[in-house]
Motif scaffolding. Structure first.
Motif, PDB file in Angstrom:
ATOM      1  N   ASP A   4       0.813  -1.218   0.000  1.00 29.24           N
ATOM      2  CA  ASP A   4       0.000   0.000   0.000  1.00 29.24           C
ATOM      3  C   ASP A   4       0.849   1.271   0.000  1.00 29.24           C
ATOM      4  N   ILE A   5       2.140   1.138  -0.236  1.00 30.14           N
ATOM      5  CA  ILE A   5       3.049   2.285  -0.184  1.00 30.14           C
ATOM      6  C   ILE A   5       3.294   2.849  -1.578  1.00 30.14           C
ATOM      7  N   GLU A   6       3.170   4.163  -1.689  1.00 28.23           N
ATOM      8  CA  GLU A   6       3.506   4.860  -2.933  1.00 28.23           C
ATOM      9  C   GLU A   6       4.603   5.870  -2.627  1.00 28.23           C
ATOM     10  N   LEU A   7       5.625   5.890  -3.460  1.00 30.87           N
ATOM     11  CA  LEU A   7       6.768   6.765  -3.230  1.00 30.87           C
ATOM     12  C   LEU A   7       6.783   7.940  -4.208  1.00 30.87           C
ATOM     13  N   LEU A   8       7.282   9.065  -3.711  1.00 35.29           N
ATOM     14  CA  LEU A   8       7.439  10.286  -4.510  1.00 35.29           C
ATOM     15  C   LEU A   8       8.914  10.603  -4.620  1.00 35.29           C
ATOM     16  N   ALA A   9       9.399  10.776  -5.828  1.00 35.99           N
ATOM     17  CA  ALA A   9      10.805  11.129  -6.060  1.00 35.99           C
ATOM     18  C   ALA A   9      10.983  12.624  -5.837  1.00 35.99           C
ATOM     19  N   SER A  10      11.414  12.988  -4.646  1.00 37.53           N
ATOM     20  CA  SER A  10      11.608  14.403  -4.332  1.00 37.53           C
ATOM     21  C   SER A  10      12.680  14.996  -5.248  1.00 37.53           C
ATOM     22  N   TYR A  11      12.538  16.266  -5.523  1.00 37.15           N
ATOM     23  CA  TYR A  11      13.367  16.905  -6.544  1.00 37.15           C
ATOM     24  C   TYR A  11      14.860  16.675  -6.372  1.00 37.15           C
ATOM     25  N   TRP A  12      15.378  16.961  -5.184  1.00 44.25           N
ATOM     26  CA  TRP A  12      16.831  16.950  -5.003  1.00 44.25           C
ATOM     27  C   TRP A  12      17.436  15.567  -5.131  1.00 44.25           C
ATOM     28  N   THR A  13      16.663  14.532  -4.929  1.00 51.06           N
ATOM     29  CA  THR A  13      17.206  13.179  -4.963  1.00 51.06           C
ATOM     30  C   THR A  13      17.648  12.769  -6.353  1.00 51.06           C
ATOM     31  N   ILE A  14      16.855  13.112  -7.354  1.00 49.09           N
ATOM     32  CA  ILE A  14      17.140  12.603  -8.704  1.00 49.09           C
ATOM     33  C   ILE A  14      17.474  13.706  -9.710  1.00 49.09           C
ATOM     34  N   SER A  15      17.648  14.937  -9.248  1.00 47.25           N
ATOM     35  CA  SER A  15      17.836  16.045 -10.183  1.00 47.25           C
ATOM     36  C   SER A  15      19.288  16.322 -10.529  1.00 47.25           C
ATOM     37  N   ALA A  16      20.214  16.061  -9.584  1.00 52.38           N
ATOM     38  CA  ALA A  16      21.631  16.427  -9.739  1.00 52.38           C
ATOM     39  C   ALA A  16      21.817  17.943  -9.808  1.00 52.38           C
ATOM     40  N   GLY A  17      20.807  18.694  -9.367  1.00 50.70           N
ATOM     41  CA  GLY A  17      20.954  20.149  -9.290  1.00 50.70           C
ATOM     42  C   GLY A  17      21.842  20.531  -8.111  1.00 50.70           C
ATOM     43  N   LEU A  18      22.413  21.721  -8.164  1.00 49.52           N
ATOM     44  CA  LEU A  18      23.318  22.193  -7.113  1.00 49.52           C
ATOM     45  C   LEU A  18      22.582  23.164  -6.196  1.00 49.52           C
ATOM     46  N   GLY A 246      -1.791   8.066  11.328  1.00 57.01           N
ATOM     47  CA  GLY A 246      -2.829   7.839  10.329  1.00 57.01           C
ATOM     48  C   GLY A 246      -2.455   8.227   8.918  1.00 57.01           C
ATOM     49  N   TYR A 247      -1.197   8.577   8.684  1.00 58.24           N
ATOM     50  CA  TYR A 247      -0.782   9.047   7.353  1.00 58.24           C
ATOM     51  C   TYR A 247      -0.863   7.919   6.325  1.00 58.24           C
ATOM     52  N   THR A 248      -1.495   8.220   5.195  1.00 58.13           N
ATOM     53  CA  THR A 248      -1.632   7.240   4.113  1.00 58.13           C
ATOM     54  C   THR A 248      -1.220   7.819   2.761  1.00 58.13           C
ATOM     55  N   GLY A 249      -0.627   9.016   2.769  1.00 59.88           N
ATOM     56  CA  GLY A 249      -0.226   9.659   1.519  1.00 59.88           C
ATOM     57  C   GLY A 249       1.083   9.112   0.987  1.00 59.88           C
ATOM     58  N   PRO A 250       1.576   9.689  -0.113  1.00 60.77           N
ATOM     59  CA  PRO A 250       2.846   9.242  -0.683  1.00 60.77           C
ATOM     60  C   PRO A 250       4.020   9.624   0.221  1.00 60.77           C
ATOM     61  N   TRP A 251       5.062   8.821   0.162  1.00 60.39           N
ATOM     62  CA  TRP A 251       6.271   9.050   0.954  1.00 60.39           C
ATOM     63  C   TRP A 251       7.367   9.576   0.031  1.00 60.39           C
ATOM     64  N   GLY A 252       7.853  10.765   0.319  1.00 60.79           N
ATOM     65  CA  GLY A 252       8.946  11.312  -0.467  1.00 60.79           C
ATOM     66  C   GLY A 252      10.275  10.720  -0.034  1.00 60.79           C
ATOM     67  N   ILE A 253      11.234  10.727  -0.954  1.00 58.62           N
ATOM     68  CA  ILE A 253      12.600  10.349  -0.603  1.00 58.62           C
ATOM     69  C   ILE A 253      13.481  11.534  -1.017  1.00 58.62           C
ATOM     70  N   GLU A 254      14.007  12.251  -0.008  1.00 57.73           N
ATOM     71  CA  GLU A 254      14.785  13.459  -0.300  1.00 57.73           C
ATOM     72  C   GLU A 254      16.220  13.305   0.208  1.00 57.73           C
ATOM     73  N   VAL A 255      17.129  13.121  -0.739  1.00 58.84           N
ATOM     74  CA  VAL A 255      18.536  12.944  -0.406  1.00 58.84           C
ATOM     75  C   VAL A 255      19.370  13.956  -1.187  1.00 58.84           C
ATOM     76  N   LEU A 256      19.867  14.961  -0.482  1.00 60.69           N
ATOM     77  CA  LEU A 256      20.787  15.922  -1.076  1.00 60.69           C
ATOM     78  C   LEU A 256      22.189  15.409  -0.804  1.00 60.69           C
ATOM     79  N   SER A 257      22.896  15.025  -1.845  1.00 61.04           N
ATOM     80  CA  SER A 257      24.174  14.357  -1.673  1.00 61.04           C
ATOM     81  C   SER A 257      25.141  14.724  -2.785  1.00 61.04           C
ATOM     82  N   GLU A 258      26.319  15.155  -2.390  1.00 66.97           N
ATOM     83  CA  GLU A 258      27.362  15.469  -3.369  1.00 66.97           C
ATOM     84  C   GLU A 258      27.721  14.230  -4.172  1.00 66.97           C
ATOM     85  N   GLU A 259      27.731  13.088  -3.523  1.00 65.96           N
ATOM     86  CA  GLU A 259      28.066  11.832  -4.209  1.00 65.96           C
ATOM     87  C   GLU A 259      26.996  11.457  -5.221  1.00 65.96           C
TER      88      GLU A 259
END
Length: 281
Positions: A4-18, A246-259
Protein backbone atom coordinates in the motif's frame (compact mmCIF):
# COMPACT_ATOMS: atom_id res chain seq x y z
CA UNK A 1 2.87 -3.77 4.32
CA UNK A 2 4.76 -2.47 1.28
CA UNK A 3 1.84 -3.16 -1.06
CA UNK A 4 0.00 0.00 0.00
CA UNK A 5 3.05 2.29 -0.18
CA UNK A 6 3.51 4.86 -2.93
CA UNK A 7 6.77 6.76 -3.23
CA UNK A 8 7.44 10.29 -4.51
CA UNK A 9 10.80 11.13 -6.06
CA UNK A 10 11.61 14.40 -4.33
CA UNK A 11 13.37 16.90 -6.54
CA UNK A 12 16.83 16.95 -5.00
CA UNK A 13 17.21 13.18 -4.96
CA UNK A 14 17.14 12.60 -8.70
CA UNK A 15 17.84 16.05 -10.18
CA UNK A 16 21.63 16.43 -9.74
CA UNK A 17 20.95 20.15 -9.29
CA UNK A 18 23.32 22.19 -7.11
CA UNK A 19 21.44 23.58 -4.09
CA UNK A 20 21.76 27.26 -3.18
CA UNK A 21 23.61 28.12 -6.41
CA UNK A 22 22.60 29.54 -9.79
CA UNK A 23 22.52 25.94 -11.08
CA UNK A 24 19.72 24.53 -8.97
CA UNK A 25 17.95 23.34 -12.12
CA UNK A 26 18.49 19.76 -13.23
CA UNK A 27 20.99 18.95 -16.01
CA UNK A 28 18.74 15.99 -16.87
CA UNK A 29 15.93 16.52 -19.36
CA UNK A 30 12.47 16.74 -17.81
CA UNK A 31 11.02 13.91 -19.89
CA UNK A 32 13.99 11.68 -19.13
CA UNK A 33 13.58 12.30 -15.41
CA UNK A 34 9.88 11.52 -15.43
CA UNK A 35 10.42 8.33 -17.42
CA UNK A 36 13.25 7.22 -15.13
CA UNK A 37 11.30 7.63 -11.89
CA UNK A 38 8.20 6.00 -13.39
CA UNK A 39 10.25 3.03 -14.60
CA UNK A 40 11.79 2.67 -11.14
CA UNK A 41 8.30 2.48 -9.60
CA UNK A 42 7.67 5.99 -8.24
CA UNK A 43 4.13 7.38 -8.36
CA UNK A 44 5.11 10.96 -7.44
CA UNK A 45 7.47 13.56 -8.86
CA UNK A 46 8.98 16.67 -7.26
CA UNK A 47 9.80 19.96 -8.98
CA UNK A 48 11.90 22.81 -7.53
CA UNK A 49 10.97 26.40 -8.45
CA UNK A 50 14.15 27.21 -10.40
CA UNK A 51 13.90 23.91 -12.27
CA UNK A 52 10.30 24.73 -13.12
CA UNK A 53 11.41 28.03 -14.61
CA UNK A 54 14.17 26.25 -16.54
CA UNK A 55 11.81 23.62 -17.99
CA UNK A 56 9.29 26.30 -18.97
CA UNK A 57 11.87 27.82 -21.30
CA UNK A 58 11.28 24.92 -23.69
CA UNK A 59 7.98 23.34 -22.62
CA UNK A 60 4.56 24.60 -21.58
CA UNK A 61 2.80 23.57 -18.39
CA UNK A 62 0.30 21.68 -20.51
CA UNK A 63 3.13 19.72 -22.14
CA UNK A 64 4.66 18.97 -18.73
CA UNK A 65 1.31 17.69 -17.49
CA UNK A 66 0.98 15.41 -20.51
CA UNK A 67 4.44 13.94 -19.89
CA UNK A 68 3.57 13.27 -16.25
CA UNK A 69 0.24 11.67 -17.20
CA UNK A 70 1.79 9.55 -19.93
CA UNK A 71 4.12 8.03 -17.35
CA UNK A 72 1.52 7.36 -14.67
CA UNK A 73 2.61 10.03 -12.21
CA UNK A 74 -0.21 10.49 -9.68
CA UNK A 75 1.36 13.04 -7.32
CA UNK A 76 3.21 16.25 -8.11
CA UNK A 77 5.06 18.20 -5.44
CA UNK A 78 6.12 21.81 -6.04
CA UNK A 79 8.67 23.70 -3.96
CA UNK A 80 9.96 26.04 -2.55
CA UNK A 81 8.49 29.36 -1.42
CA UNK A 82 10.36 31.54 1.09
CA UNK A 83 9.84 35.10 2.40
CA UNK A 84 6.04 34.80 2.09
CA UNK A 85 5.65 36.19 5.63
CA UNK A 86 7.98 39.19 5.23
CA UNK A 87 7.49 42.70 3.90
CA UNK A 88 9.30 44.90 1.40
CA UNK A 89 11.40 43.82 -1.59
CA UNK A 90 11.91 40.24 -0.44
CA UNK A 91 8.15 39.79 -0.15
CA UNK A 92 7.70 41.30 -3.61
CA UNK A 93 10.16 38.78 -5.07
CA UNK A 94 8.44 36.01 -3.15
CA UNK A 95 5.11 37.02 -4.68
CA UNK A 96 6.60 36.67 -8.17
CA UNK A 97 7.76 33.13 -7.39
CA UNK A 98 4.42 32.38 -5.75
CA UNK A 99 2.56 33.34 -8.90
CA UNK A 100 4.66 30.90 -10.94
CA UNK A 101 4.17 28.08 -8.44
CA UNK A 102 0.43 28.64 -8.14
CA UNK A 103 -0.05 28.65 -11.90
CA UNK A 104 1.94 25.45 -12.19
CA UNK A 105 0.02 23.84 -9.33
CA UNK A 106 -3.27 24.40 -11.14
CA UNK A 107 -2.19 23.00 -14.49
CA UNK A 108 -0.08 20.15 -13.12
CA UNK A 109 -2.72 19.39 -10.47
CA UNK A 110 -0.04 19.48 -7.80
CA UNK A 111 -0.79 17.72 -4.54
CA UNK A 112 0.90 20.48 -2.54
CA UNK A 113 3.39 23.35 -2.51
CA UNK A 114 6.11 23.32 0.14
CA UNK A 115 6.92 26.59 1.91
CA UNK A 116 9.24 27.64 4.71
CA UNK A 117 12.31 29.67 5.58
CA UNK A 118 16.08 29.14 5.37
CA UNK A 119 17.23 32.17 7.37
CA UNK A 120 15.68 31.90 10.85
CA UNK A 121 13.76 35.13 10.26
CA UNK A 122 12.21 35.70 13.68
CA UNK A 123 8.65 36.83 13.05
CA UNK A 124 5.68 37.44 15.37
CA UNK A 125 3.23 34.55 15.38
CA UNK A 126 0.21 36.74 14.47
CA UNK A 127 1.94 37.78 11.24
CA UNK A 128 2.88 34.17 10.45
CA UNK A 129 -0.70 33.05 10.99
CA UNK A 130 -2.10 35.76 8.74
CA UNK A 131 0.50 35.12 6.03
CA UNK A 132 -0.07 31.36 6.11
CA UNK A 133 -3.82 31.84 5.93
CA UNK A 134 -3.42 34.06 2.86
CA UNK A 135 -1.17 31.49 1.18
CA UNK A 136 -3.66 28.72 1.83
CA UNK A 137 -6.57 30.78 0.54
CA UNK A 138 -4.76 31.49 -2.71
CA UNK A 139 -3.66 27.86 -3.03
CA UNK A 140 -7.26 26.70 -2.62
CA UNK A 141 -8.21 28.85 -5.59
CA UNK A 142 -5.65 26.87 -7.61
CA UNK A 143 -6.74 23.48 -6.28
CA UNK A 144 -3.72 22.66 -4.13
CA UNK A 145 -2.45 22.54 -0.54
CA UNK A 146 0.24 24.45 1.32
CA UNK A 147 2.58 22.58 3.62
CA UNK A 148 5.11 24.19 5.92
CA UNK A 149 8.41 22.34 6.17
CA UNK A 150 9.66 22.15 9.72
CA UNK A 151 13.46 22.52 9.77
CA UNK A 152 16.28 23.92 11.96
CA UNK A 153 16.77 26.85 9.58
CA UNK A 154 13.19 28.13 9.67
CA UNK A 155 11.66 31.11 11.48
CA UNK A 156 9.88 28.61 13.73
CA UNK A 157 11.60 25.33 14.48
CA UNK A 158 9.34 23.45 16.88
CA UNK A 159 6.36 21.24 16.20
CA UNK A 160 4.22 23.20 18.67
CA UNK A 161 4.88 26.53 16.93
CA UNK A 162 4.35 25.00 13.50
CA UNK A 163 0.98 23.60 14.56
CA UNK A 164 0.06 26.90 16.24
CA UNK A 165 0.59 28.70 12.92
CA UNK A 166 -1.31 26.11 10.91
CA UNK A 167 -4.19 25.78 13.35
CA UNK A 168 -4.37 29.55 13.78
CA UNK A 169 -4.79 30.03 10.05
CA UNK A 170 -8.03 28.06 10.08
CA UNK A 171 -7.21 26.78 6.59
CA UNK A 172 -8.56 23.41 5.49
CA UNK A 173 -5.72 22.98 2.95
CA UNK A 174 -2.79 23.88 5.21
CA UNK A 175 -0.48 21.34 6.80
CA UNK A 176 3.03 20.37 7.77
CA UNK A 177 5.84 18.67 5.85
CA UNK A 178 7.94 16.28 7.91
CA UNK A 179 11.41 15.53 6.58
CA UNK A 180 13.11 12.82 8.66
CA UNK A 181 16.45 14.60 8.21
CA UNK A 182 15.18 17.72 9.96
CA UNK A 183 13.37 15.72 12.64
CA UNK A 184 16.65 13.99 13.53
CA UNK A 185 18.73 17.17 13.42
CA UNK A 186 16.16 18.94 15.65
CA UNK A 187 16.49 16.04 18.13
CA UNK A 188 12.72 15.66 18.06
CA UNK A 189 11.39 12.44 19.61
CA UNK A 190 9.55 10.35 17.04
CA UNK A 191 6.65 10.03 19.48
CA UNK A 192 5.85 13.71 18.88
CA UNK A 193 5.27 12.89 15.23
CA UNK A 194 2.67 10.31 16.20
CA UNK A 195 0.70 12.97 18.06
CA UNK A 196 0.20 15.28 15.06
CA UNK A 197 -3.49 15.60 14.11
CA UNK A 198 -3.91 13.72 10.84
CA UNK A 199 -5.61 16.66 9.13
CA UNK A 200 -2.35 18.64 9.42
CA UNK A 201 0.02 15.90 8.23
CA UNK A 202 0.41 16.75 4.57
CA UNK A 203 3.82 15.50 3.45
CA UNK A 204 6.45 13.06 4.73
CA UNK A 205 10.01 12.58 3.45
CA UNK A 206 12.53 9.86 4.24
CA UNK A 207 16.32 9.76 4.07
CA UNK A 208 19.32 8.65 6.10
CA UNK A 209 22.53 10.10 7.47
CA UNK A 210 24.84 10.31 10.45
CA UNK A 211 23.71 11.49 13.86
CA UNK A 212 26.83 13.64 14.26
CA UNK A 213 29.05 15.27 11.63
CA UNK A 214 32.37 17.19 11.64
CA UNK A 215 31.07 19.89 9.28
CA UNK A 216 28.36 22.53 9.61
CA UNK A 217 24.68 21.66 9.70
CA UNK A 218 24.20 23.45 6.38
CA UNK A 219 27.00 21.43 4.74
CA UNK A 220 25.62 18.25 6.27
CA UNK A 221 22.15 19.03 4.96
CA UNK A 222 22.95 19.79 1.33
CA UNK A 223 25.85 17.41 0.65
CA UNK A 224 25.91 14.46 3.04
CA UNK A 225 22.48 12.89 3.24
CA UNK A 226 22.31 9.20 2.44
CA UNK A 227 19.88 6.79 0.87
CA UNK A 228 17.64 4.92 3.29
CA UNK A 229 19.39 2.14 5.16
CA UNK A 230 22.86 3.52 4.47
CA UNK A 231 23.22 5.65 7.60
CA UNK A 232 22.39 5.75 11.30
CA UNK A 233 18.77 6.94 11.36
CA UNK A 234 16.07 4.70 12.82
CA UNK A 235 13.89 4.99 9.76
CA UNK A 236 11.51 2.16 10.51
CA UNK A 237 10.60 3.59 13.91
CA UNK A 238 9.90 6.96 12.28
CA UNK A 239 7.68 5.30 9.69
CA UNK A 240 5.83 3.46 12.45
CA UNK A 241 5.10 6.72 14.29
CA UNK A 242 3.91 8.45 11.12
CA UNK A 243 1.62 5.56 10.29
CA UNK A 244 0.34 5.64 13.86
CA UNK A 245 -0.73 9.23 13.20
CA UNK A 246 -2.83 7.84 10.33
CA UNK A 247 -0.78 9.05 7.35
CA UNK A 248 -1.63 7.24 4.11
CA UNK A 249 -0.23 9.66 1.52
CA UNK A 250 2.85 9.24 -0.68
CA UNK A 251 6.27 9.05 0.95
CA UNK A 252 8.95 11.31 -0.47
CA UNK A 253 12.60 10.35 -0.60
CA UNK A 254 14.79 13.46 -0.30
CA UNK A 255 18.54 12.94 -0.41
CA UNK A 256 20.79 15.92 -1.08
CA UNK A 257 24.17 14.36 -1.67
CA UNK A 258 27.36 15.47 -3.37
CA UNK A 259 28.07 11.83 -4.21
CA UNK A 260 24.65 11.09 -5.71
CA UNK A 261 24.85 14.15 -7.96
CA UNK A 262 27.55 12.29 -9.92
CA UNK A 263 25.39 9.23 -10.60
CA UNK A 264 23.59 8.40 -13.86
CA UNK A 265 19.89 9.22 -13.82
CA UNK A 266 18.55 5.67 -13.99
CA UNK A 267 20.82 4.51 -11.17
CA UNK A 268 19.65 7.44 -9.04
CA UNK A 269 16.02 6.59 -9.60
CA UNK A 270 16.34 2.84 -9.15
CA UNK A 271 18.57 2.92 -6.05
CA UNK A 272 16.43 5.63 -4.44
CA UNK A 273 13.27 3.61 -4.97
CA UNK A 274 14.64 0.23 -3.89
CA UNK A 275 16.40 1.44 -0.73
CA UNK A 276 13.32 3.36 0.39
CA UNK A 277 10.86 0.55 -0.27
CA UNK A 278 13.09 -1.78 1.78
CA UNK A 279 12.20 0.26 4.87
CA UNK A 280 8.55 -0.85 4.60
CA UNK A 281 9.30 -4.58 4.52
Amino acid sequence: MANDIELLASYWTISAGLPHTDKEYSPFDFTDRVKAVAKAGFKGFGIWHSDLEHVLQTRSLKEMKQILDDNGIKYVELEFLTDWFLQGERKRQSDIRKKTLMAAAEVLQARHIKVGDFFQEKTPMPRLIDAFACLCKEAAEHGTKICFELMPFAMIDTLSDSLAMIEGSGAQNGGIALDLWHIVKLHMPYEEVGSIPLRYLTSVELNDGTLEAPWSLHEDTINHRRLCGEGEFDIKSFISCVRKAGYTGPWGIEVLSEELRKWPLEELATRSFNTTMAQFR
